[in-house]
Design a protein around this motif. Sequence first.
Motif, PDB file in Angstrom:
ATOM      1  N   GLN A   3       0.674  -1.239  -0.181  1.00 20.84           N
ATOM      2  CA  GLN A   3      -0.072   0.020  -0.165  1.00 20.84           C
ATOM      3  C   GLN A   3       0.834   1.322  -0.016  1.00 20.84           C
ATOM      4  OE1 GLN A   3      -2.200   1.061   3.643  1.00 20.84           O
ATOM      5  NE2 GLN A   3      -4.078   0.905   2.250  1.00 20.84           N
ATOM      6  N   ILE A   4       0.338   2.119  -0.811  1.00 24.86           N
ATOM      7  CA  ILE A   4       0.966   3.459  -0.912  1.00 24.86           C
ATOM      8  C   ILE A   4       0.057   4.580  -0.330  1.00 24.86           C
ATOM      9  CG2 ILE A   4       2.061   5.340  -2.202  1.00 24.86           C
ATOM     10  CD1 ILE A   4       2.689   2.521  -4.152  1.00 24.86           C
ATOM     11  N   CYS A   5       0.393   5.343   0.477  1.00 19.84           N
ATOM     12  CA  CYS A   5      -0.642   6.257   1.215  1.00 19.84           C
ATOM     13  C   CYS A   5      -0.200   7.661   0.506  1.00 19.84           C
ATOM     14  CB  CYS A   5      -0.473   6.398   2.835  1.00 19.84           C
ATOM     15  SG  CYS A   5      -1.016   4.615   3.429  1.00 19.84           S
ATOM     16  N   LEU A   6      -1.313   8.133   0.206  1.00 19.28           N
ATOM     17  CA  LEU A   6      -1.208   9.652  -0.473  1.00 19.28           C
ATOM     18  C   LEU A   6      -1.731  10.533   0.538  1.00 19.28           C
ATOM     19  CD1 LEU A   6      -2.309   8.877  -4.179  1.00 19.28           C
ATOM     20  CD2 LEU A   6      -0.342   8.859  -3.366  1.00 19.28           C
ATOM     21  N   MET A   7      -1.182  11.730   1.035  1.00 20.47           N
ATOM     22  CA  MET A   7      -1.419  12.600   1.721  1.00 20.47           C
ATOM     23  C   MET A   7      -1.107  13.977   1.362  1.00 20.47           C
ATOM     24  SD  MET A   7      -2.761  13.456   4.874  1.00 20.47           S
ATOM     25  CE  MET A   7      -2.833  14.823   5.812  1.00 20.47           C
ATOM     26  N   ASP A   8      -2.457  14.780   1.501  1.00 23.80           N
ATOM     27  CA  ASP A   8      -2.290  16.333   1.344  1.00 23.80           C
ATOM     28  C   ASP A   8      -3.308  16.954   2.197  1.00 23.80           C
ATOM     29  OD1 ASP A   8      -2.032  18.856   0.306  1.00 23.80           O
ATOM     30  OD2 ASP A   8      -2.504  18.403  -1.975  1.00 23.80           O
ATOM     31  N   ASN A   9      -2.823  18.075   2.765  1.00 29.17           N
ATOM     32  CA  ASN A   9      -3.562  18.645   3.841  1.00 29.17           C
ATOM     33  C   ASN A   9      -4.431  19.972   3.257  1.00 29.17           C
ATOM     34  OD1 ASN A   9      -1.584  20.935   3.852  1.00 29.17           O
ATOM     35  ND2 ASN A   9      -0.227  19.455   4.559  1.00 29.17           N
ATOM     36  N   GLY A  60      -0.547   8.190  11.708  1.00 29.51           N
ATOM     37  CA  GLY A  60      -1.574   7.135  12.361  1.00 29.51           C
ATOM     38  C   GLY A  60      -2.334   6.401  11.578  1.00 29.51           C
ATOM     39  N   GLU A  61      -2.438   6.998  10.398  1.00 28.12           N
ATOM     40  CA  GLU A  61      -3.123   6.338   9.265  1.00 28.12           C
ATOM     41  C   GLU A  61      -2.452   5.132   8.300  1.00 28.12           C
ATOM     42  OE1 GLU A  61      -6.772   6.771   8.232  1.00 28.12           O
ATOM     43  OE2 GLU A  61      -6.419   7.820  10.371  1.00 28.12           O
ATOM     44  N   VAL A  62      -1.078   5.278   8.588  1.00 27.23           N
ATOM     45  CA  VAL A  62      -0.094   4.328   7.727  1.00 27.23           C
ATOM     46  C   VAL A  62      -0.060   2.950   8.763  1.00 27.23           C
ATOM     47  CG1 VAL A  62       2.003   3.810   6.897  1.00 27.23           C
ATOM     48  CG2 VAL A  62       0.918   5.903   6.555  1.00 27.23           C
ATOM     49  N   ASN A  63      -0.736   1.980   8.483  1.00 26.38           N
ATOM     50  CA  ASN A  63      -0.647   0.694   9.198  1.00 26.38           C
ATOM     51  C   ASN A  63       0.068  -0.420   8.878  1.00 26.38           C
ATOM     52  OD1 ASN A  63      -2.864   1.922  10.915  1.00 26.38           O
ATOM     53  ND2 ASN A  63      -4.497   1.435   9.282  1.00 26.38           N
ATOM     54  N   ARG A  65       3.580  -1.963   7.779  1.00 26.66           N
ATOM     55  CA  ARG A  65       4.896  -1.808   8.025  1.00 26.66           C
ATOM     56  C   ARG A  65       5.738  -1.368   7.052  1.00 26.66           C
ATOM     57  NH1 ARG A  65       8.119  -2.636  12.296  1.00 26.66           N
ATOM     58  NH2 ARG A  65      10.137  -3.407  11.909  1.00 26.66           N
ATOM     59  N   PHE A  66       5.771  -1.954   5.813  1.00 18.07           N
ATOM     60  CA  PHE A  66       6.472  -1.277   4.675  1.00 18.07           C
ATOM     61  C   PHE A  66       5.879  -0.507   3.706  1.00 18.07           C
ATOM     62  CE2 PHE A  66       9.747  -4.112   5.849  1.00 18.07           C
ATOM     63  CZ  PHE A  66       9.150  -5.214   6.316  1.00 18.07           C
ATOM     64  N   SER A  67       4.762   0.272   4.002  1.00 11.91           N
ATOM     65  CA  SER A  67       4.147   1.375   3.275  1.00 11.91           C
ATOM     66  C   SER A  67       5.081   2.452   2.937  1.00 11.91           C
ATOM     67  CB  SER A  67       2.913   1.759   3.895  1.00 11.91           C
ATOM     68  OG  SER A  67       1.753   0.845   4.142  1.00 11.91           O
ATOM     69  N   VAL A  68       4.617   3.057   1.567  1.00  9.52           N
ATOM     70  CA  VAL A  68       5.152   4.034   1.558  1.00  9.52           C
ATOM     71  C   VAL A  68       4.164   5.401   1.580  1.00  9.52           C
ATOM     72  CG1 VAL A  68       6.049   5.728  -0.590  1.00  9.52           C
ATOM     73  CG2 VAL A  68       6.529   3.294  -0.277  1.00  9.52           C
ATOM     74  N   LEU A  69       4.768   6.348   2.324  1.00 10.14           N
ATOM     75  CA  LEU A  69       3.869   7.537   2.695  1.00 10.14           C
ATOM     76  C   LEU A  69       4.413   8.969   1.764  1.00 10.14           C
ATOM     77  CD1 LEU A  69       1.831   9.236   4.141  1.00 10.14           C
ATOM     78  CD2 LEU A  69       3.199   9.513   6.091  1.00 10.14           C
ATOM     79  N   HIS A  70       3.322   9.257   0.775  1.00 11.02           N
ATOM     80  CA  HIS A  70       3.695  10.152   0.006  1.00 11.02           C
ATOM     81  C   HIS A  70       3.157  11.471   0.501  1.00 11.02           C
ATOM     82  CE1 HIS A  70       3.899  11.821  -4.548  1.00 11.02           C
ATOM     83  NE2 HIS A  70       4.655  12.750  -3.529  1.00 11.02           N
ATOM     84  N   PRO A  87       8.647   7.996  12.170  1.00  9.81           N
ATOM     85  CA  PRO A  87       8.687   6.649  12.583  1.00  9.81           C
ATOM     86  C   PRO A  87       9.817   5.899  11.631  1.00  9.81           C
ATOM     87  CG  PRO A  87       6.679   6.969  11.524  1.00  9.81           C
ATOM     88  CD  PRO A  87       7.109   8.495  11.878  1.00  9.81           C
ATOM     89  N   LYS A  88      10.433   4.990  11.945  1.00  8.94           N
ATOM     90  CA  LYS A  88      11.159   4.334  10.778  1.00  8.94           C
ATOM     91  C   LYS A  88      10.768   3.116  10.238  1.00  8.94           C
ATOM     92  CE  LYS A  88      15.100   5.131  14.326  1.00  8.94           C
ATOM     93  NZ  LYS A  88      16.206   4.479  15.031  1.00  8.94           N
ATOM     94  N   HIS A  89       9.598   2.797  10.364  1.00  7.96           N
ATOM     95  CA  HIS A  89       8.957   1.801   9.570  1.00  7.96           C
ATOM     96  C   HIS A  89       8.513   2.156   8.285  1.00  7.96           C
ATOM     97  CE1 HIS A  89       5.432   3.243  11.669  1.00  7.96           C
ATOM     98  NE2 HIS A  89       4.686   2.806  10.373  1.00  7.96           N
ATOM     99  N   CYS A  90       8.339   3.365   7.991  1.00 11.61           N
ATOM    100  CA  CYS A  90       7.633   4.045   6.612  1.00 11.61           C
ATOM    101  C   CYS A  90       8.552   4.452   5.734  1.00 11.61           C
ATOM    102  CB  CYS A  90       6.522   4.815   7.286  1.00 11.61           C
ATOM    103  SG  CYS A  90       5.469   5.535   5.756  1.00 11.61           S
ATOM    104  N   LYS A  91       8.727   4.250   4.468  1.00 10.69           N
ATOM    105  CA  LYS A  91       9.448   5.133   3.450  1.00 10.69           C
ATOM    106  C   LYS A  91       8.704   6.334   3.061  1.00 10.69           C
ATOM    107  CE  LYS A  91      11.908   1.127   1.794  1.00 10.69           C
ATOM    108  NZ  LYS A  91      12.102   0.198   0.520  1.00 10.69           N
TER     109      LYS A  91
END
Length: 347
Positions: A3-9, A60-63, A65-70, A87-91
């Motif tokens: 899963q790749i998480c897309l975040m804009d505010n 908090g939304e990235v559950n 362990r190996f997700s990419v948060l953009h 956190p260290k678990h997320c790229k």
Amino acid sequence: MNQICLMDNILDGHHTAYLKTLNQIPATNNISKEMMTISPIRSIVPYMKERFAVFRYAFGEVNHRFSVLHFLYIDNLYVAGAAYRFPKHCKLIGTLHQFPQSSIKQKLLRMFCRRLEYVIVHSEFTGAQLEEIGIFNYVVINYPVFYNSGLQISRNEMKVNAGLSEDKMVISALGGTRSDKGLDLLLQALKYIGKEYHDKLIINIAGKEENITKEQINHTLSSLDIESRVVLRLLSDEEFYQNVKLSDAIILPYRTIFNGNSGPMTEGVYQGIPIIGPSHGNIGALINRHRLGYTFESENIESIARTIEHFINDKWQVNELSEQYRQSLEVGAFIQNHQELYEKLIN
């Protein structure tokens, strides 16, 4: 693909189109949320708390362990992000839309980018600026055309539909009337245009009323013998497209503080319309490198006026360089480049 998480505010204007486009990529997950993070630094404590809240929410939304948060818009995050404990678990990937002018912000940006796998920018010019301050983990992906109506209609037909003269040159200033976009500079420059050009020209102003008010705009235009059209409201995608399509040129009277990408410029280039823009920064580099139109000395109203006159006299045409750049703005290339980057991080 994990899963790749897309975040804009920020969830309005081109932010929405940007997010929806990337969300077409398989395995992407939209976790974006409108949050108050666009105010300038007036008091450092609430400023930092406001942005820390974005990071806390996103992580908090990235559950997985190996997700990419953009983070799709780090421009309003990196100042606080340099001090936030990630956190260290997320790229992490971040997209930067404007290079900061402040040396302090440049230092904070460098600190923030050390925590990212990649920082995405939308031009080679911005990439070169990053290198100058010691940031090398960047990827260039051109800002695309998000909206391309299938409407088949000529420029003259579009002018007639808008109640404009077919035999005059329409120069359009599009988008919100923020002070950094310099609409007031354009209005002052119109006073310096030679009278022999007045009956050849239409000034088309369309977009959301912001810092430069309707009263200011109409007051200046009423004193000029130049035909004009003013539509001050948030435009739909279709209305924005129509305003681009009826234009003979797109003008960007931006102040030097503006150093990002321009939606009206991108749409204009894609439609084969010349751009009249400032010589500084990213926009000036793009116009000159790809022969997209004409540049004037930034924040110089007489230079703006002379450049408008030059445009009226000249016969700009689509050329090999401008066409190559136009093709690079296809949304398909934008999606593919992001997908390849995501796959590189999860494989």
